[in-house]
Each structure stands twice: as C-alpha cells, then as structure tokens.
Design an enzyme around this catalytic site. Structure first.
Site, PDB file in Angstrom:
ATOM      1  N   GLY C  42     107.684  49.090 121.087  1.00 47.39           N
ATOM      2  CA  GLY C  42     106.539  48.303 120.254  1.00 47.39           C
ATOM      3  C   GLY C  42     106.694  48.764 118.681  1.00 47.39           C
ATOM      4  O   GLY C  42     107.795  49.113 118.313  1.00 47.39           O
ATOM      5  N   ALA C  44     105.569  51.179 117.105  1.00 46.05           N
ATOM      6  CA  ALA C  44     106.087  52.769 116.947  1.00 46.05           C
ATOM      7  C   ALA C  44     107.520  52.844 117.489  1.00 46.05           C
ATOM      8  O   ALA C  44     108.376  53.301 116.480  1.00 46.05           O
ATOM      9  CB  ALA C  44     105.225  53.580 117.582  1.00 46.05           C
ATOM     10  N   ARG C 330      81.521  47.329 116.977  1.00 40.96           N
ATOM     11  CA  ARG C 330      82.173  47.028 118.273  1.00 40.96           C
ATOM     12  C   ARG C 330      81.191  47.786 119.246  1.00 40.96           C
ATOM     13  O   ARG C 330      81.006  47.012 120.167  1.00 40.96           O
ATOM     14  CB  ARG C 330      83.607  47.441 117.928  1.00 40.96           C
ATOM     15  CG  ARG C 330      84.395  46.492 117.345  1.00 40.96           C
ATOM     16  CD  ARG C 330      85.958  46.996 117.554  1.00 40.96           C
ATOM     17  NE  ARG C 330      86.727  45.957 116.653  1.00 40.96           N
ATOM     18  CZ  ARG C 330      87.946  46.058 116.577  1.00 40.96           C
ATOM     19  NH1 ARG C 330      88.562  47.057 117.224  1.00 40.96           N
ATOM     20  NH2 ARG C 330      88.842  45.076 115.837  1.00 40.96           N
ATOM     21  N   GLU C 425     100.265  54.173 119.980  1.00 43.73           N
ATOM     22  CA  GLU C 425      99.059  54.382 120.419  1.00 43.73           C
ATOM     23  C   GLU C 425      99.170  55.491 121.698  1.00 43.73           C
ATOM     24  O   GLU C 425      98.060  55.968 122.143  1.00 43.73           O
ATOM     25  CB  GLU C 425      98.831  53.095 121.124  1.00 43.73           C
ATOM     26  CG  GLU C 425      97.306  52.814 121.809  1.00 43.73           C
ATOM     27  CD  GLU C 425      96.975  51.549 122.265  1.00 43.73           C
ATOM     28  OE1 GLU C 425      97.785  50.630 121.930  1.00 43.73           O
ATOM     29  OE2 GLU C 425      96.027  51.420 123.114  1.00 43.73           O
ATOM     30  N   ARG C 435      88.504  53.702 116.524  1.00 43.81           N
ATOM     31  CA  ARG C 435      89.308  53.218 115.743  1.00 43.81           C
ATOM     32  C   ARG C 435      88.949  52.046 115.051  1.00 43.81           C
ATOM     33  O   ARG C 435      88.229  51.029 115.303  1.00 43.81           O
ATOM     34  CB  ARG C 435      90.607  52.635 116.371  1.00 43.81           C
ATOM     35  CG  ARG C 435      91.708  52.100 115.574  1.00 43.81           C
ATOM     36  CD  ARG C 435      92.963  51.410 116.541  1.00 43.81           C
ATOM     37  NE  ARG C 435      92.705  50.441 117.281  1.00 43.81           N
ATOM     38  CZ  ARG C 435      92.609  49.147 116.948  1.00 43.81           C
ATOM     39  NH1 ARG C 435      93.166  48.982 115.675  1.00 43.81           N
ATOM     40  NH2 ARG C 435      92.521  48.326 117.684  1.00 43.81           N
ATOM     41  N   LEU C 441      98.029  49.078 113.955  1.00 44.78           N
ATOM     42  CA  LEU C 441      99.273  48.835 113.453  1.00 44.78           C
ATOM     43  C   LEU C 441      99.934  49.688 112.268  1.00 44.78           C
ATOM     44  O   LEU C 441     100.978  49.958 112.481  1.00 44.78           O
ATOM     45  CB  LEU C 441      99.230  47.132 112.994  1.00 44.78           C
ATOM     46  CG  LEU C 441      98.683  46.244 114.044  1.00 44.78           C
ATOM     47  CD1 LEU C 441      98.791  44.897 113.506  1.00 44.78           C
ATOM     48  CD2 LEU C 441      99.437  46.062 115.208  1.00 44.78           C
TER      49      LEU C 441
HETATM   50  C1  FAD Z   1      94.667  41.882 122.106  1.00 41.90           C
HETATM   51  C2  FAD Z   1      95.039  43.031 121.097  1.00 41.90           C
HETATM   52  C3  FAD Z   1      94.882  42.751 119.626  1.00 41.90           C
HETATM   53  C4  FAD Z   1      94.998  43.941 118.659  1.00 41.90           C
HETATM   54  N1  FAD Z   1      94.809  43.606 117.526  1.00 41.90           N
HETATM   55  C5  FAD Z   1      94.941  44.681 116.889  1.00 41.90           C
HETATM   56  C6  FAD Z   1      94.874  44.336 115.166  1.00 41.90           C
HETATM   57  O1  FAD Z   1      94.551  43.298 114.705  1.00 41.90           O
HETATM   58  N2  FAD Z   1      95.074  45.321 114.312  1.00 41.90           N
HETATM   59  C7  FAD Z   1      95.630  46.510 114.786  1.00 41.90           C
HETATM   60  O2  FAD Z   1      95.823  47.525 113.809  1.00 41.90           O
HETATM   61  N3  FAD Z   1      95.761  47.051 115.986  1.00 41.90           N
HETATM   62  C8  FAD Z   1      95.484  45.881 117.091  1.00 41.90           C
HETATM   63  N4  FAD Z   1      95.501  46.300 118.369  1.00 41.90           N
HETATM   64  C9  FAD Z   1      96.073  47.514 118.633  1.00 41.90           C
HETATM   65  C10 FAD Z   1      97.644  47.479 118.585  1.00 41.90           C
HETATM   66  O3  FAD Z   1      98.179  46.412 118.714  1.00 41.90           O
HETATM   67  C11 FAD Z   1      98.210  48.408 119.195  1.00 41.90           C
HETATM   68  O4  FAD Z   1      97.636  49.768 119.442  1.00 41.90           O
HETATM   69  C12 FAD Z   1      99.860  48.914 118.855  1.00 41.90           C
HETATM   70  O5  FAD Z   1     100.304  47.668 118.743  1.00 41.90           O
HETATM   71  C13 FAD Z   1     100.310  49.614 119.801  1.00 41.90           C
HETATM   72  O6  FAD Z   1     101.818  49.688 119.387  1.00 41.90           O
HETATM   73  P1  FAD Z   1     102.630  50.741 120.254  1.00 41.90           P
HETATM   74  O7  FAD Z   1     103.995  50.779 119.734  1.00 41.90           O
HETATM   75  O8  FAD Z   1     102.248  52.350 120.224  1.00 41.90           O
HETATM   76  O9  FAD Z   1     102.856  50.603 121.675  1.00 41.90           O
HETATM   77  P2  FAD Z   1     103.244  49.187 122.554  1.00 41.90           P
HETATM   78  O10 FAD Z   1     103.405  48.000 121.457  1.00 41.90           O
HETATM   79  O11 FAD Z   1     102.419  48.825 123.456  1.00 41.90           O
HETATM   80  O12 FAD Z   1     104.448  49.402 123.179  1.00 41.90           O
HETATM   81  C14 FAD Z   1     104.932  50.084 124.206  1.00 41.90           C
HETATM   82  C15 FAD Z   1     106.259  50.205 124.517  1.00 41.90           C
HETATM   83  O13 FAD Z   1     106.549  51.058 125.368  1.00 41.90           O
HETATM   84  C16 FAD Z   1     107.291  50.527 126.388  1.00 41.90           C
HETATM   85  N5  FAD Z   1     106.797  51.351 127.742  1.00 41.90           N
HETATM   86  C17 FAD Z   1     105.814  51.690 128.021  1.00 41.90           C
HETATM   87  N6  FAD Z   1     105.928  52.224 129.217  1.00 41.90           N
HETATM   88  C18 FAD Z   1     107.095  52.399 129.377  1.00 41.90           C
HETATM   89  C19 FAD Z   1     107.844  53.212 130.676  1.00 41.90           C
HETATM   90  N7  FAD Z   1     107.157  53.777 131.490  1.00 41.90           N
HETATM   91  N8  FAD Z   1     109.139  53.122 130.257  1.00 41.90           N
HETATM   92  C20 FAD Z   1     109.920  52.503 129.618  1.00 41.90           C
HETATM   93  N9  FAD Z   1     109.127  52.036 128.538  1.00 41.90           N
HETATM   94  C21 FAD Z   1     107.911  51.883 128.490  1.00 41.90           C
HETATM   95  C22 FAD Z   1     106.870  49.223 126.473  1.00 41.90           C
HETATM   96  O14 FAD Z   1     108.016  48.414 126.948  1.00 41.90           O
HETATM   97  C23 FAD Z   1     106.876  48.846 124.769  1.00 41.90           C
HETATM   98  O15 FAD Z   1     108.063  48.405 124.276  1.00 41.90           O
HETATM   99  C24 FAD Z   1      95.573  45.047 119.297  1.00 41.90           C
HETATM  100  C25 FAD Z   1      95.604  45.230 120.412  1.00 41.90           C
HETATM  101  C26 FAD Z   1      95.442  44.354 121.462  1.00 41.90           C
HETATM  102  C27 FAD Z   1      95.615  44.562 122.850  1.00 41.90           C
END
Ligand code: FAD
Ligand code: HEM
Ligand code: HEM
Ligand code: SF4
Ligand code: F3S
Ligand code: FES
Lengths: 262, 245, 637
Positions: C42, C44, C330, C425, C435, C441
């Site tokens: 994602g 991160a 919210r 996250e 939050r 993001l």
């Molecule tokens: C509908 C929606 C709208 C949002 N809008 C906003 C916004 O406008 N502004 C904002 O700041 N935030 C927003 N958020 C929150 C934000 O999008 C997320 O918190 C953030 O993108 C998380 O990023 P991440 O890289 O931590 O995780 P993610 O993008 O969830 O990535 C997780 C990664 O881990 C991998 N993974 C997970 N489990 C495993 C496993 N067991 N084995 C191997 N790989 C695994 C997945 O394949 C994926 O690649 C929103 C969230 C949602 C749901």
C-alpha cells in the site's frame, strides 16, 4: 430473481477448462454481481464443493482487481463500470448468464475465472514512471502545470489496470492501457526527460508479452470503466515513432522470471 | 535467503539493443506499432494509386480516343516499370504485413470466448483481413483480365485506328458481360468496406489524434473512398446500361 | 517489560533532525549486503520498498493481491494533508501537529506527530515530482481544500481519487526498482508467520495463493505494512482482503498490540441492502455540507420519505448540536445515527439508515449546482441503490472505516520485537484515539518514504551483520506450525461457510464493540466471540487441499485470526474506562451525552502482550506526556 449461470471452471494453469452450469434462485436485484457469486459459493461450501474462484478486492470499482467477461462483454453490459459495480437488477429474470475469464494469451488462466495479469506490471516496470529519487524533489509549486495538461494527465492516470481493454479487444491488444500511462506523463513537464525512452521501452515490453496489435477496433474504449479514450493510442503511436526515429538508446529489458515462491 | 535463483520463463522475443536489430529503423519496423505504421503508409499509398487510377479511367467517358491515348502514354512512359515495381512492393508489403498482423492477433487469444458481444468494433473493422483478401483476389483477377488478358482474351487483343491497344473496346466489351460487371461491382463494394475502416484507422495509426483536425481528415478520407467506389462502379454500370460504348 | 518510546530528547522541532544525526549509517557500498522484507504494497509498503531499493538494499516485497497497485490505499478518496501553507491562511507545521494531537483526543505521542507534520511537506513535493496529478488552479499551481472540519485549507487532492493517484505514484516508483532489480516483488503471496532468531525478526513464512506453496524467506529485518483490521466488523469500507493476520501473527510472536479498540466509524456510507451485503461503500463526507440529515419522528414509519410532512421529521443533528448541525464530527454523527435506528426510527430495507436530504439545497441552489458539486457521488449512489438522489433523499449509515490501533512501535517505528518494524495503518503511531480526515495517507507515505528508510539503517548498523539463512530450527518450527494450522482448518470439514462465521463475528463486534460500548456488552462480546470461535473450529467448511488456488482456505485462515483478535479488541475497550476520540463508553458521558475523557487515569497507550489463545492478554502502558500542548476538552454544542 433466478438465473442459470454458465461458468468457466479450470483447475489450474495446465489443466484445460470447461463450462459448468448452475441454477441459482432467490437472488435479490440489489445484489452486486460478485455478491451473487458469493451466494453461490456459500451454497457450494455447504455442499463441500470447490467455490468458484474469481478476483476481487475493493468492490467499489477502483482497485481494478475484478475481471469477468459477462455475456461476452468484459465487466458486463452496464456501461462505465466494473464487475463489482454491476448489479443483478440489470439482468433479466431467468436469464442464462455466461461468465468467462479475460481471454488473452498474455493472461494465462490460474483457476476458474482468475487470470494472471502480471504482464501489465512488467510493462510498467519498463518505463511507466518518472525517475525521481526520494528526497530529491523540488518544491511542489516550483513547476506550475497548465490546468489543461494537468486535467488530461489526470484523465489518463485514472486507469485502474483492470485489463478489460485487452479482454474486449478482438486482437487482445494492450494498447489502451499502455497509452494511458504514456499519456499521463507525456503531458507533464516532469515527464519530458524520459519521454522517448519511456515510449520505446514500454512498447517493447508490451510486444514481448504476447498481446495482439491494435487495429483500431475501439472496443477497448467502449468497455473501459474509466473512460480512457482511444485518442491516447494515436498519441502513443506518435511518441513511439518519434522515439524510434531518433534512435533512442536504452538498456535491454530484463528477462521475464517466474516467482520462485510460486 | 530462500530466493536464490529465478527461473526464466520467457526471453525477450523482440531483440534488444546491441544485437542485429541495432538499427533504429529495423527496430521500429519489428515492433507492433511499426507494423501498423507500415500498414497505414502503404495503405495510404495504395489509396493514392486508386485515386489516380480512377481518374485515369474516367477518360473512358471522353471517348475511345482519350482512354486509349491515356493508356498508351502510360505504357510508353520509361517510368512504367519502376512505377509498377514500386506499386508491387507497396502492395506486397501491405499484404504481407497485414497477414502477419492478422496471424499475431489470432495467436494473442488462443482460447476464444464462448460468447462475444462485439463492442464498437464494426463489421468492417472485424473483417478487414477478409475484405483485404477479397481485394487481393480481385487484383489478381483484374491483372489477368486487363493487363495480361488471360481472362476474356477475346476482348483484350483489340487495336484501335491508330494502332494503339484498344483499351476502350476492351473495357466496354468486358463490362457488357453482366457477370463480369457483377464481379467488379461486388469487388468494389468489398473494397469499400475495407477502406471504410481503413481510412479512419490510418488517421488514428498515423497519430492525428486531435479532435479538431481528426474529424476533418476522416471526413475527407471517407469522401475520397466514396468517390473511388462510386467512380469505379460507374464504369460497369454505365456500360451495362448502354450509356457508354 | 517497560515500553520505551525512544523519543529523542530536546525541543520538539529539533528532535527529528537531531535523531537523524545521532542515527548510525550504513556505508553505501554495504547496503546491498542487507536484505529487507517489506510485507504490504500500500502507500506505506510501496513507498518504503521503493525508497529502500533506491538506497541500495535488497528488498523483497509481498502483497496478497495480483499486483501491488491494488492495495487498499487505492480506495482513499478525500485527500492528503500537508503543512505547506500554500493558501497563506495561517497553516504551519506546528498547527498541523497541534490539530492532529487534538484530533486524536490527546492519546498520541507528541514526538511522532510532530515529525509527521514536518515531513508532510516533502510528501507533496515528492509526489508532484512523480507525476501525481494533484488538483491545480488556473495558474497551474496546486489547489487545496479544507477537509474534515479543519480551519485551514491544507488538503491536497486528486479529484475524488487521491489514494489511487498517490498509490499509483508509489507503485510506479516501486516498479522502477523492480525493473532495476533492487526489489523483488511477490504478488499473490500471503504472510502467515514471522520468524524470530535470538529475539530478532529474521524472516517470514508465506503461502503462494495460486499454488499453495509454503516458503521461507529470511532477511536482516522485516517491515510490516499490512494495513488495518477494519474487517473485524465484517461490513466495512475496507477491501475484502484486508486482514489482521500479519499483525496478529506478529502479536502472537511477542509484538505488543496497541490501542486495538480505537476504530473509526465513518458516518456517510451507503447502508446495507440486505443480508447478502459483502462490503459498504463510503461516500465523501462533503455531502454533509449541503445535505440535511433526518429520520421520521415516529418509530416504525412506513411511508416514503416524500410523504412524511415536515413536522413529522426529526432533523436530529440540527436539533442536538445546533452549532455544528449536519457537520458534527464523524463520531458524534455516527453515534447519533445509531441511536435513532436503535429507537426503531431507521429507514431503508433493514431499518439501518437515515436520510440525507438534498431537497432544500436543490431548491435553494438549483439542481445544476448540486450536480456540479456532487454529480459523481450521486451517480455512484444511484448505480448502487437504483434510487435517484435528486428526487428521493439518500440513505446513509455509519460503517467501520479506519483503525487507529495497531502494533505498538517506538519513535523508530520498531515494534517490541527488535528488527520488526511496522508502518502505515498497521501501526498505532500517530492518530491517537481518532484520526483526522486526510491524515492516513500522509502518515503512510511519511513512514514509507521519509522515516523508515532512515531508522531501519540505524537498526541494521547497530547489529552485527549475520548470515541470512532459512535453515534453522526456528524456521523449521514456524513452517511446521503454519502447515499444521492450515491442515487443521481443512480437517474441520464442517458445514458452515467461512463467510457465515465472519458475518456472525461482525455482528457481535458491531453491536458491542462498535460506535458505543459498555462494560456489560463487552463482557458479553468476549463470551460470544469465544463461543463462535469454538464453533468455527468444529463446523467450518473449507473444501479442497492446501496445494491449490483455494480461496476458502485463504479466507478461512484470515477469519480464524479475526476470531482471536476480536477478543483483544474487547479487552482493550473494556479496560479503557473513559470516552475518548472514537472510543465511546456509555458509562462515561456528560449528562447531555458528550464524551467524558479521563486524562488523569487514561493518558496512556494500552499495549497488549499475548498470553495464549483464550487467555486474557497482559496490559502494558506507555504513559503519554504532553510537554507542548495543553489538554483541552472539545465541545460541539
Ligand atoms: C474508503 C476509504 C477512504 C479513505 N479515504 C482516506 C482519505 O481521504 N484520506 C486519508 O488520509 N485516508 C483515507 N483512508 C485511510 C487510508 O486509505 C488508509 O489508512 C491507508 O491507505 C493505509 O495504507 P497502508 O499502506 O497502511 O495499507 P494498505 O493500503 O491497506 O495496504 C496493505 C498492504 O498489505 C498487504 N497485506 C495485507 N495483509 C497481508 C498479508 N497477510 N500478507 C501479505 N500481504 C498483506 C496488502 O496486499 C496490501 O498491499 C481511507 C480508507 C478507506 C477504507
Ligand atoms: C488497393 C488495395 C488496398 C488499399 C487501398 C488498402 C488500404 C488500407 C489501409 C489504408 C489500411 C489502414 C491501415 C491502418 O490501420 O492504419 C488497411 C489495412 C489493412 N489492409 Fe488494406 N488495403 C488494400 C488492400 C489490401 C489487401 C489486398 C489486403 C490483403 C491481405 C489488405 C489487408 C489489410 C489488413 C489486414 C489491414 C488491417 C491491418 C491492421 O490494422 O491490423 N489490404 N488497408
Ligand atoms: C471498375 C474499376 C476499374 C477499371 C475500369 C479498371 C481498369 C483498368 C485497366 C483498363 C487497366 C489496364 C491498363 C492498361 O493495360 O493500359 C487496369 C490496370 C490495373 N488496374 Fe485497374 N481498373 C479498375 C479497378 C481497379 C482496382 C480497384 C484496382 C486495385 C485494387 C486496380 C488495379 C489495377 C492494377 C494494379 C493495374 C495494372 C497497372 C499496370 O499495368 O501496371 N484496378 N485497370
Ligand atoms: S485502460 Fe481502461 S480497461 Fe484498460 S486497464 Fe485501464 S481502466 Fe481497465
Ligand atoms: S479494441 Fe483493440 S484494436 Fe486497438 S483500438 Fe482498442 S486496442
Ligand atoms: S473489486 Fe476492485 S474494482 Fe472491482
């Protein structure tokens, strides 16, 4: 609502597949297409039969993971949407629905309706980026970008990489997808230094994956859930021509490898 | 680390820099877009030939003397053979590339769909190889007919008052046979289908993407196609109707 | 064990600079000798893997989707914050820091949040340079909007698809490194366990989702970027595959899980249409700018919205919170919606929804203006519900959206297991008990691009370089355990689908550990979750074998973890005898229903240590000290 599903079943990459028919009953018109398949799978689980495998994740039309050819149309007949955003109310009660995977040599079927789209990733690896080292960027407002260019770049960047364009193209060509990425960067000042190289490398990468050629059928544009226009393919052709004629030099593409974890 | 060596599944099938395809032009021509460009450029050249050919043939309406004179001038021209060679090359390239593209496109989808709802792809675009092949057969027939005289040789060998090849007599003689005329009209219809997709396709292939001039170009090209088809069909129709000859 | 946050000494604004200087570096030529595992692609994970690759490390990156580009970050709509002050409206790093601390209801760590605000500006620079098509003004400079009630316009956005565009930027950077050979990408591979050697994280056990092949991967350090656990509620705005498995496995191996009860509920989602509903779709909160929220005054109302006269409608937010009305925060709007539905006044097929009515706005501004502002959202709503929101009011309902809790990490983003770093996250770090919009993001990218690439170098430089190997008893054991667990899932051979269990779990959690919680409900939930887990292990139906593409098994393993994790969440919610941020304990509210925070007793991070399945986990506390901000109570009356 009741339906007869005619679903492509295939055990794995090597085993040839065939169609299997299911009669499904009591489907709510408000169910999405994938939720309808969930219902079938729950039923199959209760009967201890293997579920129908299909790709999906976000279920809101943005991740590009879902991918079914429904009654001969990738993502189904509802315009401008993905399979996960297709609802059963758009089908006729009692209808027979044919569900097939994306069909293309470049996308081998992995199981049932799941295909391997890693070819797209490899095309991006060849040049679908702007080379900028983390930390090296100038202030974001140091480079103003004309609004028109920014808008077109956005239109192009909206592609979700679902590959419906390939699935719909009579030639299984990836031109629309590739042209969208090229378009995004060719419109931006940051994209200029690598413009020639990008076009040359990405096309070369596309060609070796076994996609067909573009014959300007425009079926891709008709099914693209993000409305990427075929105009971008024309722009890509031009960029490629000028890149090729200028004899742009670039490193050979790395070989295509199989994931050892597979 | 578990991950030591990775199996190589596919080598680059398009040779990369540093080998025989070093020359940018060869590299261009070996790519999918390069081949498309070949199709478009040769196609447009052929279109040019068709326009000129039809214009020349229009002298039919000016009478025997004009047409035969025009034909004789062409024949007597020292550039005849170079021009024929050029045309043959262009035609050959177009056909060979077209067939190779069609083959690749077929291979790109080894397992066909059980059910296909064609999207905007038109009839003309989906059957372009087929219409192309029909045109190819027509051209072979046409050459045997009017250039070599193997078909309907009875009308071919005429000579006019000035001792020139009586092209006028040949054409009118040939087209007074309804079957021959029918073949020509049918062939022109198929050619029309081929070109209907081909011209707008060429505009796109050659990269004229901007709305403002793309539409004008496409319109112009389609007008030319219509002209060619109508003009060419007019010969057999007029002859059959007894308005000429 | 004492939790040491390792926040550097010194004035807030200088901590990060000073820390970067104090950190040990690895010689550029030596970097390529180090192998780093990044799980998750994602915002991160992609940004971390790409940047570490650029620096010269050997990176192995994993995701369970078919391509890194599909990670759930793609779905974020609203925007990303940064303290650029391009609008000249008084924003600053300090203000962003302050707003974030306050938004988190004073339950986050000052040093981390300040650093987040500091690097936020670099994020925008970097993403713009990558070609991310941010919204612009006519002059070609970047546009901003105010988001989530912020007083300054500091949110950068890309139409309604900011997450997608940022992720595609990070994905491009990642693909560039894959092409260059510094990163090896493993899509469709799921992490199933973490391997420790000498107390340090040294590798992972993974399963290839297509072939079922179980493999070992060893490295010098492991980074988890696996996203949030919102799917514990079954229905959420998260993607179907979002899971707790990676972080929960780490927890079981000794990493502490922090603040699991802090989960954010988003008020404007499209309500479920029926039992078959598999996920919920979020609609931008901006809708509340012009829509009015109401329900019928009488329970059990059966008339259509249009037939209910004005004086029989209850505009409950305007009534209860006159100052903010429909724009109340919210958590307040979410809770209020649940309350009216619990009273039987909910609307829609399941009675779980409230009206969001644009009739007044359309009368006042005209349909065209509304179309311009919300056209896309209205279209999406109509596609999903088959109702035309220009004619009938929309129906909305809250849904789980984001999880502030996650693995506990120190200032270096390292968990309590040395060598195991957690970003995005998946960690608990920056948002406290709630939050702010557009901050997730920012945090994901800050962690991935600008923090972890430095701090992981420090970790590596302080270790003696060791041979990376998959041949060790620890790997043997971990692999055997993973195989045994998968086999035991297959062996149950029961009659109920995985989906059915997940749905049941979701109902329990939503009811008792959702928007409003109380001790009795939470205790009940713990019992119910335990009973459900027992039933799961006796009656779940997972067909097929391990060595194939087995979607049931995949999902079954994830739900099995949720079933254990849910308990930890309830324990945390039970223990936190206060209402703060998104955590609302019914016992702790003011007479007029406002949240009552208890700073004297609860100004700490709760970090839970695993003690065995079915055992109560052990609570550890990281006390929060606020040296730079004064704790204030919010009021929306
Ligand atoms: C509908 C929606 C709208 C949002 N809008 C906003 C916004 O406008 N502004 C904002 O700041 N935030 C927003 N958020 C929150 C934000 O999008 C997320 O918190 C953030 O993108 C998380 O990023 P991440 O890289 O931590 O995780 P993610 O993008 O969830 O990535 C997780 C990664 O881990 C991998 N993974 C997970 N489990 C495993 C496993 N067991 N084995 C191997 N790989 C695994 C997945 O394949 C994926 O690649 C929103 C969230 C949602 C749901
Ligand atoms: C005088 C006769 C012909 C003319 C004027 C003509 C013209 C054209 C033109 C302009 C195109 C469009 C190229 C593009 O898409 O950019 C085209 C395409 C094509 N032509 Fe022809 N053509 C002729 C004869 C033939 C023949 C004999 C064949 C036999 C195989 C043929 C096969 C094709 C095919 C297959 C294409 C489509 C290529 C593709 O886009 O994949 N054509 N033609
Ligand atoms: C009804 C329409 C047509 C008529 C009346 C016509 C007539 C003729 C005549 C009279 C000749 C012989 C000229 C000579 O020997 O001096 C000729 C040659 C030729 N025609 Fe046509 N033609 C027609 C359509 C076409 C079309 C559609 C094509 C191509 C697709 C074509 C391709 C050729 C070629 C290649 C030659 C040989 C030229 C040469 O000698 O080098 N013709 N045509
Ligand atoms: S161009 Fe359209 S159809 Fe093709 S991958 Fe992108 S979004 Fe999908
Ligand atoms: S349908 Fe295929 S032929 Fe070209 S215009 Fe689209 S890629
Ligand atoms: S599941 Fe994500 S686009 Fe359909």
């Amino acid at each position: 609502m009741n339906f007869t599903l005619k679903v492509w079943r295939q055990k794995d990459k090597e085993t040839p597949g065939s169609f299997e028919k299911f009669d499904v009953v009591d489907i709510s018109p408000d169910q999405s297409f994938l939720e309808m398949l969930d219902t079938v799978n729950e039923e199959l689980a209760a009967r201890k039969e293997a579920p129908i495998a299909f790709d999906h994740d976000c279920r809101e039309g943005i991740c590009g993971m879902c991918s079914l050819t429904i009654n001969g149309i990738p993502h189904g007949k509802q315009n401008r949407s993905t399979t996960c955003q297709t609802f059963m109310r758009n089908f006729e009660d009692g209808e027979e629905i044919t569900i097939e995977p994306w069909r293309a040599k470049a996308f081998p079927v992995l199981r049932d309706l799941v295909v391997d789209r890693s070819a797209f990733d490899r095309v991006i690896q060849a040049g679908g980026y702007i080379s900028v080292r983390t930390g090296a960027a100038p202030d974001a407002n140091a480079v103003p970008i004309p609004l028109d260019d920014a808008e077109v770049a956005f239109d192009a960047a909206a592609c979700i990489g679902c590959a419906a364009c390939v699935a719909a193209c009579p030639n299984a060509s990836a031109s629309l997808f590739v042209s969208a990425k090229i378009q995004q960067f060719r419109r931006l000042p940051q994209g200029q230094p690598e413009r020639d190289k990008r076009a040359a490398r990405m096309i070369e990468a596309m060609d070796r994956e076994g996609f067909g050629n573009c014959s300007n059928h425009y079926a891709c544009e008709a099914v693209c859930p993000k409305g990427i226009p075929v105009r971008y393919i024309a722009d890509m052709n031009r960029d490629y021509l000028s890149a090729a004629l200028s004899g742009v030099e670039f490193d050979p593409l790395p070989p295509i490898e199989k994931d050892p974890l597979e | 680390m578990a991950i030591v060596r990775r199996a190589i599944v596919r080598q680059a099938s398009v040779p990369s820099a540093g080998r025989s395809f070093d020359h940018p032009l060869l590299r261009l021509l070996s790519s999918s877009i390069g081949k498309k460009l070949v199709m478009a450029v040769t196609g447009v050249a052929l279109l040019g030939f068709l326009v000129a050919h039809m214009a020349g043939n229009l002298t039919l309406y000016l009478g025997q003397d004009s047409l035969n004179g025009y034909a004789a001038t062409l024949k007597g021209n020292p550039l005849l053979w170079p021009a024929r060679l050029g045309l043959l090359t262009v035609f050959g390239l177009h056909v060979a590339t077209g067939i190779s593209l069609a083959r690749e496109n077929r291979n790109a989808r080894p397992i066909r769909y059980d059910r296909v709802e064609p999207q905007t792809a038109t009839w003309a675009s989906r059957y372009i190889v087929f219409t192309g092949l029909v045109v190819l057969f027509f051209v072979v027939f046409h050459l045997l007919h009017f250039t070599i005289g193997a078909v309907q040789s009875e009308v071919f060998h005429g000579v006019d008052a000035q001792g020139r090849h009586d092209v006028y007599g040949m054409v009118t003689g040939a087209f007074s046979n309804p079957i021959v005329s029918g073949v020509y009209v049918l062939a022109m219809a198929v050619l029309g289908f081929h070109l209907y997709h081909a011209v707008q396709s060429a505009v796109q292939t050659l990269g004229f993407a901007h709305k403002s001039y793309k539409q004008t170009l496409e319109f112009g090209a389609k007008a030319i196609v219509a002209l060619i088809v109508i003009g060419n069909c007019s010969f057999p129709v007029f002859v059959l109707a007894g308005l000429v000859g | 064990m004492k939790l040491d946050a390792r926040a550097p000494e010194g004035p807030l604004a200088e901590k990060w600079d000073k820390h970067r200087f104090d950190m040990k570096l690895i010689n550029p030529a030596n970097k390529r000798k180090y192998k780093i595992i990044v799980v998750g692609s994602g915002l991160a994970g992609s940004s971390a893997a790409a940047t570490l690759g650029e620096l010269g490390y050997q990176v192995e990156c994993f995701c369970f989707q078919d391509s890194p580009r599909r990670a759930h970050s793609i779905a974020a709509q609203g925007g990303v914050n940064a303290a650029k002050n391009y609008q000249n409206d008084g924003d600053s790093i300090w203000r962003l820091f302050y707003d974030t601390i306050k938004g988190g209801d004073y339950r986050s760590r000052e040093a981390n949040v300040y650093r987040l605000a500091q690097v936020s500006n670099h994020i925008i620079d970097h993403c713009a340079a990558q070609g991310v098509p941010f919204a612009r003004e006519y002059g070609g400079l970047l546009a901003n909007r105010s988001f989530g009630g912020a007083q300054v316009s500091r949110t950068f956005y890309a139409r309604g698809q900011t997450g997608q565009q940022l992720l595609l930027g990070a994905y491009s950077a990642l693909q560039r490194q894959v092409g260059a050979g510094t990163v090896k990408m493993h899509p469709r591979v799921e992490l199933l366990d973490i391997v420790l050697q000498d107390g340090h994280a040294r590798g992972i056990i993974v399963r290839h989702l297509v072939t079922g092949k179980i493999s070992r991967c060893a490295a010098d350090a492991v980074i988890l970027a696996t996203g949030g656990y919102g799917n514990v509620f079954y229905l959420s705005t998260n993607a179907m595959g979002c899971n707790v498995t990676a972080t929960f496995r780490a927890y079981k191996k000794g990493a502490f899980f922090a603040n699991p009860c802090y989960t954010q509920i988003h008020p404007t989602c499209i309500p479920a249409a029926g039992e078959h509903q598999s996920k919920l779709t979020l609609m931008s909160e901006s809708l509340r700018n012009d829509g009015r929220i109401w329900v019928p005054k009488t329970p059990g109302e059966t008339r259509d919205a249009g037939e209910i006269p004005e004086d029989e409608r209850d505009y409950y937010l305007e009534r209860k919170y006159p100052a903010f009305g429909n724009l109340s925060p919210r958590d307040i709007s979410s809770r209020a919606a649940k309350e009216v539905c619990d009273e039987g006044r909910g609307v829609g097929p399941l009675g779980r929804g409230v009206y969001l009515d644009f009739a007044d706005a359309i009368n006042r501004l005209g349909q065209d203006t509304i179309r311009k502002r919300y056209g896309n959202l209205f279209e999406m709503y109509e596609r999903i519900t088959a109702e035309n929101p220009y004619q009938v009011p929309m129906r909305i309902y809250p849904a789980s959206h984001y999880t502030m809790g996650g693995l506990w990490v120190d200032y270096n983003l390292q968990s309590t297991i040395p060598g195991l770093h957690v970003i995005g996250e998946a960690n608990f770090s920056d948002h406290g008990a709630n939050r702010l919009g557009a901050s997730a993001l920012m945090q994901g990218l800050a962690d991935g691009y600008f923090v972890i690439p430095h701090t992981i170098g420090d970790y590596l430089a302080r270790q003696e370089k060791r041979e990376v190997s998959i041949d060790s008893p620890e790997f043997d054991d971990a692999e055997a355990a993973v195989r045994a667990r998968l086999q035991s899932l297959l062996d149950v051979d029961g009659t109920r689908s995985v989906e059915a269990f997940h749905r049941d779990l979701g109902k329990i959690m939503w009811e008792h550990c959702g928007m409003a919680r109380n001790a009795r409900g939470l205790e009940m939930a713990i019992d119910e979750v335990r009973a459900l887990r027992e039933q799961f292990w006796q009656d779940v139906s997972i067909t097929g074998v391990n060595d194939e593409f087995n979607t049931d098994l995949e999902k079954g393993a994830r739900v099995a973890d949720f079933l254990e994790f849910a308990e930890v969440m309830c324990f945390d919610a039970l223990q936190r005898e206060e209402s703060c941020g998104a955590h609302f304990r019914e016992e702790h509210q003011t007479p007029d229903g406002e949240a009552k925070r208890n700073d004297d007793e609860f100004a700490y991070v709760s970090a839970w240590e695993y003690k065995g399945v079915g055992e109560a986990p052990e609570l550890h506390k990281e006390m929060l000290e606020f040296e730079n901000v004064e704790l204030a109570t919010r009021s929306y009356k």
